[in-house]
Design a protein around this motif. Structure first.
Motif, PDB file in Angstrom:
ATOM      1  N   ASP A   1       0.854  -1.189   0.000  1.00  0.00           N
ATOM      2  CA  ASP A   1       0.000   0.000   0.000  1.00  0.00           C
ATOM      3  C   ASP A   1       0.888   1.236   0.000  1.00  0.00           C
ATOM      4  OD1 ASP A   1      -1.765   2.077   0.456  1.00  0.00           O
ATOM      5  OD2 ASP A   1      -2.937   0.985   1.947  1.00  0.00           O
ATOM      6  N   PRO A   2       0.792   2.105  -1.002  1.00  0.00           N
ATOM      7  CA  PRO A   2       1.710   3.247  -1.092  1.00  0.00           C
ATOM      8  C   PRO A   2       1.593   4.247   0.037  1.00  0.00           C
ATOM      9  CG  PRO A   2      -0.028   3.418  -2.738  1.00  0.00           C
ATOM     10  CD  PRO A   2      -0.127   2.040  -2.158  1.00  0.00           C
ATOM     11  N   VAL A   3       0.508   4.201   0.820  1.00  0.00           N
ATOM     12  CA  VAL A   3       0.387   5.143   1.929  1.00  0.00           C
ATOM     13  C   VAL A   3       1.497   4.933   2.947  1.00  0.00           C
ATOM     14  CG1 VAL A   3      -1.148   3.714   3.359  1.00  0.00           C
ATOM     15  CG2 VAL A   3      -1.240   6.217   3.516  1.00  0.00           C
ATOM     16  N   TRP A   4       1.934   3.682   3.105  1.00  0.00           N
ATOM     17  CA  TRP A   4       3.025   3.409   4.046  1.00  0.00           C
ATOM     18  C   TRP A   4       4.350   3.981   3.538  1.00  0.00           C
ATOM     19  CZ3 TRP A   4       1.599   2.135   8.670  1.00  0.00           C
ATOM     20  CH2 TRP A   4       0.417   1.409   8.860  1.00  0.00           C
ATOM     21  N   MET A   5       4.561   3.894   2.221  1.00  0.00           N
ATOM     22  CA  MET A   5       5.760   4.496   1.654  1.00  0.00           C
ATOM     23  C   MET A   5       5.703   6.014   1.742  1.00  0.00           C
ATOM     24  SD  MET A   5       8.725   4.253   0.431  1.00  0.00           S
ATOM     25  CE  MET A   5       8.791   2.466   0.263  1.00  0.00           C
ATOM     26  N   ARG A   6       4.501   6.560   1.571  1.00  0.00           N
ATOM     27  CA  ARG A   6       4.334   8.003   1.719  1.00  0.00           C
ATOM     28  C   ARG A   6       4.772   8.432   3.128  1.00  0.00           C
ATOM     29  NH1 ARG A   6       0.816  11.983  -0.234  1.00  0.00           N
ATOM     30  NH2 ARG A   6       1.318  11.167  -2.290  1.00  0.00           N
ATOM     31  N   ALA A   7       4.302   7.721   4.121  1.00  0.00           N
ATOM     32  CA  ALA A   7       4.671   8.036   5.508  1.00  0.00           C
ATOM     33  C   ALA A   7       6.170   7.868   5.728  1.00  0.00           C
ATOM     34  CB  ALA A   7       3.882   7.141   6.473  1.00  0.00           C
ATOM     35  N   TYR A   8       6.725   6.778   5.180  1.00  0.00           N
ATOM     36  CA  TYR A   8       8.156   6.518   5.351  1.00  0.00           C
ATOM     37  C   TYR A   8       8.985   7.632   4.724  1.00  0.00           C
ATOM     38  CZ  TYR A   8      12.631   4.074   5.235  1.00  0.00           C
ATOM     39  OH  TYR A   8      13.949   3.732   5.399  1.00  0.00           O
ATOM     40  N   ARG A   9       8.672   7.996   3.485  1.00  0.00           N
ATOM     41  CA  ARG A   9       9.464   8.986   2.771  1.00  0.00           C
ATOM     42  C   ARG A   9       9.453  10.338   3.464  1.00  0.00           C
ATOM     43  NH1 ARG A   9      13.116   7.413  -0.831  1.00  0.00           N
ATOM     44  NH2 ARG A   9      12.997   9.502  -1.696  1.00  0.00           N
ATOM     45  N   PHE A  10       8.316  10.700   4.029  1.00  0.00           N
ATOM     46  CA  PHE A  10       8.232  11.987   4.728  1.00  0.00           C
ATOM     47  C   PHE A  10       9.072  11.974   6.007  1.00  0.00           C
ATOM     48  CE2 PHE A  10       6.231  14.791   7.868  1.00  0.00           C
ATOM     49  CZ  PHE A  10       6.286  15.999   7.200  1.00  0.00           C
ATOM     50  N   TRP A  11       8.880  10.937   6.818  1.00  0.00           N
ATOM     51  CA  TRP A  11       9.510  10.936   8.134  1.00  0.00           C
ATOM     52  C   TRP A  11      10.976  10.528   8.100  1.00  0.00           C
ATOM     53  CZ3 TRP A  11       7.923  13.531  12.077  1.00  0.00           C
ATOM     54  CH2 TRP A  11       6.573  13.910  12.126  1.00  0.00           C
ATOM     55  N   VAL A  12      11.423   9.837   7.062  1.00  0.00           N
ATOM     56  CA  VAL A  12      12.833   9.485   6.995  1.00  0.00           C
ATOM     57  C   VAL A  12      13.682  10.733   6.752  1.00  0.00           C
ATOM     58  CG1 VAL A  12      13.076   9.026   4.505  1.00  0.00           C
ATOM     59  CG2 VAL A  12      14.417   7.697   6.165  1.00  0.00           C
ATOM     60  N   LYS A  13      13.118  11.724   6.072  1.00  0.00           N
ATOM     61  CA  LYS A  13      13.860  12.971   5.867  1.00  0.00           C
ATOM     62  C   LYS A  13      14.015  13.732   7.180  1.00  0.00           C
ATOM     63  CE  LYS A  13      12.380  13.456   1.055  1.00  0.00           C
ATOM     64  NZ  LYS A  13      11.616  14.252   0.082  1.00  0.00           N
ATOM     65  N   ILE A  14      12.958  13.749   7.961  1.00  0.00           N
ATOM     66  CA  ILE A  14      13.044  14.387   9.275  1.00  0.00           C
ATOM     67  C   ILE A  14      14.018  13.628  10.172  1.00  0.00           C
ATOM     68  CG2 ILE A  14      11.732  14.903  11.376  1.00  0.00           C
ATOM     69  CD1 ILE A  14       9.348  15.529   9.608  1.00  0.00           C
ATOM     70  N   PHE A  15      13.996  12.299  10.070  1.00  0.00           N
ATOM     71  CA  PHE A  15      14.954  11.498  10.829  1.00  0.00           C
ATOM     72  C   PHE A  15      16.386  11.855  10.445  1.00  0.00           C
ATOM     73  CE2 PHE A  15      17.806   7.859  11.080  1.00  0.00           C
ATOM     74  CZ  PHE A  15      17.658   7.458  12.396  1.00  0.00           C
ATOM     75  N   ALA A  16      16.665  11.983   9.154  1.00  0.00           N
ATOM     76  CA  ALA A  16      18.022  12.268   8.692  1.00  0.00           C
ATOM     77  C   ALA A  16      18.512  13.611   9.215  1.00  0.00           C
ATOM     78  CB  ALA A  16      18.066  12.242   7.164  1.00  0.00           C
ATOM     79  N   ILE A  17      17.667  14.631   9.138  1.00  0.00           N
ATOM     80  CA  ILE A  17      18.049  15.958   9.633  1.00  0.00           C
ATOM     81  C   ILE A  17      18.294  15.916  11.134  1.00  0.00           C
ATOM     82  CG2 ILE A  17      17.256  18.333   9.933  1.00  0.00           C
ATOM     83  CD1 ILE A  17      15.591  17.939   7.372  1.00  0.00           C
ATOM     84  N   THR A  18      17.392  15.271  11.851  1.00  0.00           N
ATOM     85  CA  THR A  18      17.499  15.190  13.309  1.00  0.00           C
ATOM     86  C   THR A  18      18.732  14.400  13.729  1.00  0.00           C
ATOM     87  OG1 THR A  18      15.073  15.200  13.364  1.00  0.00           O
ATOM     88  CG2 THR A  18      16.214  14.631  15.402  1.00  0.00           C
ATOM     89  N   PHE A  19      18.983  13.298  13.040  1.00  0.00           N
ATOM     90  CA  PHE A  19      20.150  12.468  13.345  1.00  0.00           C
ATOM     91  C   PHE A  19      21.440  13.255  13.136  1.00  0.00           C
ATOM     92  CE2 PHE A  19      23.467   9.429  12.226  1.00  0.00           C
ATOM     93  CZ  PHE A  19      23.345   8.476  13.225  1.00  0.00           C
ATOM     94  N   ALA A  20      21.512  13.997  12.055  1.00  0.00           N
ATOM     95  CA  ALA A  20      22.721  14.760  11.748  1.00  0.00           C
ATOM     96  C   ALA A  20      23.006  15.802  12.824  1.00  0.00           C
ATOM     97  CB  ALA A  20      22.585  15.427  10.380  1.00  0.00           C
ATOM     98  N   ILE A  21      21.982  16.521  13.245  1.00  0.00           N
ATOM     99  CA  ILE A  21      22.180  17.529  14.292  1.00  0.00           C
ATOM    100  C   ILE A  21      22.575  16.866  15.604  1.00  0.00           C
ATOM    101  CG2 ILE A  21      21.074  19.361  15.616  1.00  0.00           C
ATOM    102  CD1 ILE A  21      19.291  19.918  13.233  1.00  0.00           C
ATOM    103  N   GLY A  22      21.985  15.717  15.901  1.00  0.00           N
ATOM    104  CA  GLY A  22      22.333  15.003  17.120  1.00  0.00           C
ATOM    105  C   GLY A  22      23.782  14.565  17.148  1.00  0.00           C
TER     106      GLY A  22
END
Length: 456
Positions: free
Chosen positions: A45-66
């Protein structure tokens, strides 16, 4: 004019306060991402990929600052607190090294696959990479909390000429407060990530985003928060009992107990007066502090008078504890009410969505408050019974510390403003993306999603 000791404490407090915000998100957010990716693999179901793609970018930014903000922490052990490593480096050094070897390398090694390998490796390998990153973030918390807990309740070592030497690594790692501190922090991370996801999802709904993805992530986040909030209350109670056993002076400061007595009331509000050793404007529930901490209405609790010259500053610990509990009660209210609305299949009211937006970073507030209770509450000790904060501090000129502190604070304000602006810019742009249905091939869906880096 501030002296070197006070400036060093302010600088370390600023650095660790800023740093802890980001791992608190990424520890649990990585597990949310693993769940999203796993559900996509299972359902297509592409809705799960939609959620993943959005939040993985926030994860990457947050991880880098951490990661970047964490580097400054290690520098300060040498620049601001040289006696710390001289005294307990035989224990702190290996624990920090284990964190790098077993956690950071694990995260760094598979983060690239997780972020950039979706079209270069198989779906199973990519999902496995996401899982390994999630395990790595949790392992990182394991080692950091092992060290911090040992500093609170040290054991498994012996002192030789003023230097701590390990004699039992299992006792050092699994010290008396470690299980409670680790579980408390992991659940706090879960709540922080859950309310961030819920808040951003609610923000998107308020902006008119009627797609399935924000509705789905909001439901998942509220479900997780509904389960974790009462669990955190239970763990917090157990952690409090452990603290009462090993650090009773911290409990006395948290509860504003000045004199040893029985049938101690629970102070909902008061203004502690350390000079007069009393509280003003008390609002209390009779006997309740004794009931909570001793499970007896007439249980006896030690007061701060028993720890003269060896207890923390009372007001910061007292108020920070109440802020943490207050935010926890708000989390309980919003998560359970939200799930009730969803269970009844009723739309979430506008006031509730706005409340969730306001609660987006409530996990940060609760985490910082709890961290201040923990760290200020062990004063005057840096390592309980082993090394005081005063003895560990540097003797460099106050002006040098003041300059670096000013630079740190300026940089942190800029980074935080950019982080929050980026997060909500991503949320605003996600609203503009058209809905994705199950029509067409999944590969085409993923390709369309990845065309616009700024969007979901």
């Amino acid at each position: 004019m501030f002296e070197t000791l006070m400036l060093s404490r302010m600088q370390f407090a600023a650095n660790i306060s800023f740093h802890i915000l980001f791992p608190t998100i990424t520890i649990a957010l990585s597990w949310f991402l693993y769940f999203f990716k796993l559900r996509f693999d299972q359902t297509a179901d592409p809705v799960w990929m939609r959620a993943y793609r959005f939040w993985v970018k926030i994860f990457a930014i947050t991880f880098a600052i951490g990661v970047v903000s964490g580097i400054t922490m290690s520098f300060q052990f040498g620049t601001n607190w040289p006696k710390f490593m001289e005294t307990v480096g035989n224990i702190a050094g290996p624990l920090l090294g284990y964190e790098v070897l077993t956690a950071f390398f694990l995260e760094a090694g598979f983060l690239g696959i997780m972020l950039f390998g979706m079209k270069r490796v198989s779906a199973k390998v990519h999902t496995l990479a996401t899982l390994i990153v999630a395990i790595g973030t949790s392992l990182s918390a394991f080692w950091i909390l092992a060290l911090n807990s040992w500093m609170q309740t040290p054991q498994g070592h012996e002192m030789r000429n003023g230097v701590a030497f390990p004699v039992d690594w299992l006792a050092i790692i699994f010290n008396p407060s470690f299980p409670y501190r680790l579980s408390h922090m992991l659940v706090a991370s879960g709540l922080t990530a859950a309310f961030l996801i819920a808040g951003v999802s609610a923000y998107r709904l308020l902006k008119g985003d009627d797609k399935r993805a924000p509705k789905l992530t909001l439901k998942i986040a509220l479900t997780v928060a509904m389960v974790l909030t009462p669990l955190q209350i239970f763990i917090g109670d157990k952690h409090g009992l452990n603290t009462l056993e090993h650090q009773p002076q911290k409990i006395a400061a948290m509860e504003g107990i000045w004199h040893t007595e029985k049938s101690v009331p629970l102070l909902l509000f008061a203004i502690p007066d350390e000079k007069e050793k009393t509280n003003h404007f008390e609002i209390a529930i009779p006997n309740m502090a004794s009931m909570i901490l001793t499970h007896s209405l007439d249980g006896e609790l030690q007061g701060l008078n028993e720890f003269e010259g060896n207890h923390p500053p009372v007001a910061p610990v007292f108020f920070a504890f109440r802020i943490m509990v207050g935010v926890g009660m708000l989390m309980l209210f919003f998560s359970w009410l939200g799930r009730f609305y969803l269970w009844r299949d009723k739309p979430l009211p506008t006031w509730f969505l706005k409340g969730l937006v306001a609660m987006s970073f409530s996990g940060w507030v609760a985490t910082l408050s709890g961290w201040y209770v923990t760290e200020i509450g062990r004063q005057p000790w840096l390592v309980t019974g082993v090394l005081t904060v005063k003895d560990a501090a540097t003797d460099i000129a106050p002006g040098n510390v003041a300059l670096s502190l000013s630079l740190y604070l300026t940089l942190y304000v800029v980074i935080m403003a950019a982080y929050l602006h980026t997060l909500y810019t991503m949320a605003n742009r996600a609203v503009e993306i058209e809905e994705i249905t199950n029509d067409g091939k999944i590969d085409a869906v993923i390709n369309n999603i990845t065309k616009d880096k700024d969007h979901v």
